[in-house]
Design a protein around this motif. Structure first.
Motif, PDB file in Angstrom:
ATOM      1  N   TYR A  72      -4.176  12.507 -18.863  1.00 57.83           N
ATOM      2  CA  TYR A  72      -3.765  11.997 -17.554  1.00 57.83           C
ATOM      3  C   TYR A  72      -4.943  11.429 -16.771  1.00 57.83           C
ATOM      4  CZ  TYR A  72       0.634  14.505 -18.136  1.00 57.83           C
ATOM      5  OH  TYR A  72       1.842  14.954 -18.589  1.00 57.83           O
ATOM      6  N   VAL A  73      -4.727  10.244 -16.224  1.00 55.82           N
ATOM      7  CA  VAL A  73      -5.650   9.620 -15.275  1.00 55.82           C
ATOM      8  C   VAL A  73      -4.808   9.205 -14.077  1.00 55.82           C
ATOM      9  CG1 VAL A  73      -7.133   7.630 -14.841  1.00 55.82           C
ATOM     10  CG2 VAL A  73      -7.238   8.784 -17.041  1.00 55.82           C
ATOM     11  N   VAL A  74      -5.305   9.490 -12.875  1.00 54.90           N
ATOM     12  CA  VAL A  74      -4.546   9.156 -11.669  1.00 54.90           C
ATOM     13  C   VAL A  74      -5.430   8.415 -10.668  1.00 54.90           C
ATOM     14  CG1 VAL A  74      -3.003  11.129 -11.922  1.00 54.90           C
ATOM     15  CG2 VAL A  74      -5.019  11.336 -10.502  1.00 54.90           C
ATOM     16  N   ASN A  75      -4.785   7.626  -9.842  1.00 64.08           N
ATOM     17  CA  ASN A  75      -5.452   6.975  -8.722  1.00 64.08           C
ATOM     18  C   ASN A  75      -5.575   8.027  -7.621  1.00 64.08           C
ATOM     19  OD1 ASN A  75      -6.017   5.559  -6.346  1.00 64.08           O
ATOM     20  ND2 ASN A  75      -4.800   3.797  -6.961  1.00 64.08           N
ATOM     21  N   LYS A  76      -6.806   8.362  -7.246  1.00 61.17           N
ATOM     22  CA  LYS A  76      -6.990   9.454  -6.287  1.00 61.17           C
ATOM     23  C   LYS A  76      -6.394   9.141  -4.920  1.00 61.17           C
ATOM     24  CE  LYS A  76     -11.694   8.562  -4.684  1.00 61.17           C
ATOM     25  NZ  LYS A  76     -13.042   9.125  -4.633  1.00 61.17           N
ATOM     26  N   GLU A  77      -6.200   7.868  -4.612  1.00 65.69           N
ATOM     27  CA  GLU A  77      -5.593   7.498  -3.332  1.00 65.69           C
ATOM     28  C   GLU A  77      -4.097   7.801  -3.287  1.00 65.69           C
ATOM     29  OE1 GLU A  77      -6.652   3.437  -2.603  1.00 65.69           O
ATOM     30  OE2 GLU A  77      -8.794   3.871  -2.731  1.00 65.69           O
ATOM     31  N   LYS A  78      -3.486   8.045  -4.429  1.00 67.97           N
ATOM     32  CA  LYS A  78      -2.052   8.324  -4.497  1.00 67.97           C
ATOM     33  C   LYS A  78      -1.735   9.819  -4.478  1.00 67.97           C
ATOM     34  CE  LYS A  78      -0.857   4.025  -4.843  1.00 67.97           C
ATOM     35  NZ  LYS A  78      -0.110   3.363  -3.808  1.00 67.97           N
ATOM     36  N   ILE A  79      -2.754  10.668  -4.587  1.00 66.66           N
ATOM     37  CA  ILE A  79      -2.537  12.116  -4.598  1.00 66.66           C
ATOM     38  C   ILE A  79      -2.127  12.568  -3.210  1.00 66.66           C
ATOM     39  CG2 ILE A  79      -3.612  14.379  -4.941  1.00 66.66           C
ATOM     40  CD1 ILE A  79      -5.493  12.971  -6.973  1.00 66.66           C
ATOM     41  N   GLU A  80      -0.959  13.205  -3.133  1.00 65.11           N
ATOM     42  CA  GLU A  80      -0.432  13.651  -1.850  1.00 65.11           C
ATOM     43  C   GLU A  80      -0.825  15.086  -1.533  1.00 65.11           C
ATOM     44  OE1 GLU A  80       3.774  12.911  -1.881  1.00 65.11           O
ATOM     45  OE2 GLU A  80       3.479  10.811  -2.401  1.00 65.11           O
ATOM     46  N   SER A  81      -0.886  15.942  -2.557  1.00 65.44           N
ATOM     47  CA  SER A  81      -1.284  17.331  -2.346  1.00 65.44           C
ATOM     48  C   SER A  81      -1.779  17.926  -3.651  1.00 65.44           C
ATOM     49  CB  SER A  81      -0.116  18.158  -1.792  1.00 65.44           C
ATOM     50  OG  SER A  81       0.934  18.217  -2.727  1.00 65.44           O
ATOM     51  N   VAL A  82      -2.471  19.064  -3.510  1.00 72.28           N
ATOM     52  CA  VAL A  82      -3.027  19.764  -4.658  1.00 72.28           C
ATOM     53  C   VAL A  82      -2.533  21.206  -4.613  1.00 72.28           C
ATOM     54  CG1 VAL A  82      -5.152  20.503  -5.806  1.00 72.28           C
ATOM     55  CG2 VAL A  82      -5.089  18.320  -4.593  1.00 72.28           C
ATOM     56  N   ASP A  83      -1.951  21.656  -5.702  1.00 71.60           N
ATOM     57  CA  ASP A  83      -1.504  23.044  -5.836  1.00 71.60           C
ATOM     58  C   ASP A  83      -2.537  23.762  -6.700  1.00 71.60           C
ATOM     59  OD1 ASP A  83      -0.353  25.464  -6.576  1.00 71.60           O
ATOM     60  OD2 ASP A  83       1.641  24.610  -6.879  1.00 71.60           O
ATOM     61  N   LEU A  84      -3.457  24.478  -6.053  1.00 70.06           N
ATOM     62  CA  LEU A  84      -4.537  25.139  -6.787  1.00 70.06           C
ATOM     63  C   LEU A  84      -4.059  26.360  -7.561  1.00 70.06           C
ATOM     64  CD1 LEU A  84      -7.383  24.847  -4.145  1.00 70.06           C
ATOM     65  CD2 LEU A  84      -7.012  23.449  -6.187  1.00 70.06           C
ATOM     66  N   GLN A  85      -2.989  26.963  -7.110  1.00 69.67           N
ATOM     67  CA  GLN A  85      -2.459  28.139  -7.804  1.00 69.67           C
ATOM     68  C   GLN A  85      -1.879  27.750  -9.166  1.00 69.67           C
ATOM     69  OE1 GLN A  85       0.193  30.517  -5.490  1.00 69.67           O
ATOM     70  NE2 GLN A  85       0.696  31.864  -7.180  1.00 69.67           N
ATOM     71  N   ASP A  86      -1.131  26.648  -9.208  1.00 70.19           N
ATOM     72  CA  ASP A  86      -0.501  26.211 -10.455  1.00 70.19           C
ATOM     73  C   ASP A  86      -1.260  25.069 -11.135  1.00 70.19           C
ATOM     74  OD1 ASP A  86       1.595  28.069 -10.260  1.00 70.19           O
ATOM     75  OD2 ASP A  86       2.743  26.732  -8.965  1.00 70.19           O
ATOM     76  N   ASN A  87      -2.387  24.652 -10.550  1.00 70.51           N
ATOM     77  CA  ASN A  87      -3.202  23.558 -11.086  1.00 70.51           C
ATOM     78  C   ASN A  87      -2.380  22.289 -11.313  1.00 70.51           C
ATOM     79  OD1 ASN A  87      -5.741  24.875 -11.155  1.00 70.51           O
ATOM     80  ND2 ASN A  87      -5.052  26.021 -12.938  1.00 70.51           N
ATOM     81  N   LEU A  88      -1.779  21.809 -10.229  1.00 69.99           N
ATOM     82  CA  LEU A  88      -0.962  20.598 -10.263  1.00 69.99           C
ATOM     83  C   LEU A  88      -1.339  19.678  -9.113  1.00 69.99           C
ATOM     84  CD1 LEU A  88       2.542  22.216 -10.872  1.00 69.99           C
ATOM     85  CD2 LEU A  88       1.183  20.931 -12.545  1.00 69.99           C
ATOM     86  N   LEU A  89      -1.221  18.385  -9.360  1.00 69.91           N
ATOM     87  CA  LEU A  89      -1.389  17.381  -8.323  1.00 69.91           C
ATOM     88  C   LEU A  89      -0.024  16.767  -8.049  1.00 69.91           C
ATOM     89  CD1 LEU A  89      -4.524  15.560  -9.756  1.00 69.91           C
ATOM     90  CD2 LEU A  89      -4.474  17.383  -8.066  1.00 69.91           C
ATOM     91  N   HIS A  90       0.305  16.577  -6.795  1.00 66.01           N
ATOM     92  CA  HIS A  90       1.588  15.996  -6.398  1.00 66.01           C
ATOM     93  C   HIS A  90       1.366  14.524  -6.086  1.00 66.01           C
ATOM     94  CE1 HIS A  90       4.928  15.555  -3.243  1.00 66.01           C
ATOM     95  NE2 HIS A  90       5.449  15.414  -4.424  1.00 66.01           N
ATOM     96  N   ILE A  91       2.072  13.659  -6.822  1.00 62.37           N
ATOM     97  CA  ILE A  91       1.991  12.215  -6.635  1.00 62.37           C
ATOM     98  C   ILE A  91       3.420  11.679  -6.603  1.00 62.37           C
ATOM     99  CG2 ILE A  91       1.184  10.031  -7.599  1.00 62.37           C
ATOM    100  CD1 ILE A  91      -1.027  11.618  -9.008  1.00 62.37           C
ATOM    101  N   GLY A  92       3.848  11.253  -5.430  1.00 64.81           N
ATOM    102  CA  GLY A  92       5.232  10.780  -5.297  1.00 64.81           C
ATOM    103  C   GLY A  92       6.190  11.909  -5.618  1.00 64.81           C
ATOM    104  N   ASP A  93       7.104  11.665  -6.551  1.00 59.81           N
ATOM    105  CA  ASP A  93       8.053  12.712  -6.944  1.00 59.81           C
ATOM    106  C   ASP A  93       7.645  13.378  -8.259  1.00 59.81           C
ATOM    107  OD1 ASP A  93       8.575  10.554  -8.562  1.00 59.81           O
ATOM    108  OD2 ASP A  93      10.743  10.722  -8.452  1.00 59.81           O
ATOM    109  N   LYS A  94       6.385  13.197  -8.651  1.00 56.70           N
ATOM    110  CA  LYS A  94       5.882  13.742  -9.920  1.00 56.70           C
ATOM    111  C   LYS A  94       4.793  14.778  -9.672  1.00 56.70           C
ATOM    112  CE  LYS A  94       8.064  10.584 -12.370  1.00 56.70           C
ATOM    113  NZ  LYS A  94       9.449  10.809 -12.504  1.00 56.70           N
ATOM    114  N   TYR A  95       4.607  15.649 -10.654  1.00 52.15           N
ATOM    115  CA  TYR A  95       3.514  16.612 -10.661  1.00 52.15           C
ATOM    116  C   TYR A  95       2.682  16.367 -11.906  1.00 52.15           C
ATOM    117  CZ  TYR A  95       5.653  19.042  -6.804  1.00 52.15           C
ATOM    118  OH  TYR A  95       6.152  19.344  -5.572  1.00 52.15           O
ATOM    119  N   VAL A  96       1.369  16.268 -11.721  1.00 57.57           N
ATOM    120  CA  VAL A  96       0.446  15.970 -12.808  1.00 57.57           C
ATOM    121  C   VAL A  96      -0.443  17.200 -13.007  1.00 57.57           C
ATOM    122  CG1 VAL A  96      -1.448  14.455 -13.516  1.00 57.57           C
ATOM    123  CG2 VAL A  96       0.470  13.524 -12.219  1.00 57.57           C
TER     124      VAL A  96
END
Length: 64
Positions: free
Chosen positions: A22-46
């Protein structure tokens, strides 16, 4: 060519490798879930791998 080497060719360090596949545009990251190690981008989790976690958080100014 590895995904990491490809990411280095992108302009302005705007893109981050968050996981092996996975590679993501950092400007599109809406939130970070540190507990589950997920990035929220739009309606997706990376996923955010343990190996890439520190560098991604530094790039997002979460840690100094």
């Amino acid at each position: 060519m590895s995904l990491n080497k490809l990411t280095e060719r992108f302009p302005n360090k705007r893109f981050l490798q968050t996981h092996r596949s996975y590679v993501v545009n950092k400007e599109k990251i809406e939130s970070v879930d540190l507990q589950d190690n997920l990035l929220h981008i739009g309606d997706k989790y990376v996923p955010l791998s343990k190996r890439n976690r520190e560098s991604v958080l530094q790039a997002l100014d979460f840690i100094g």
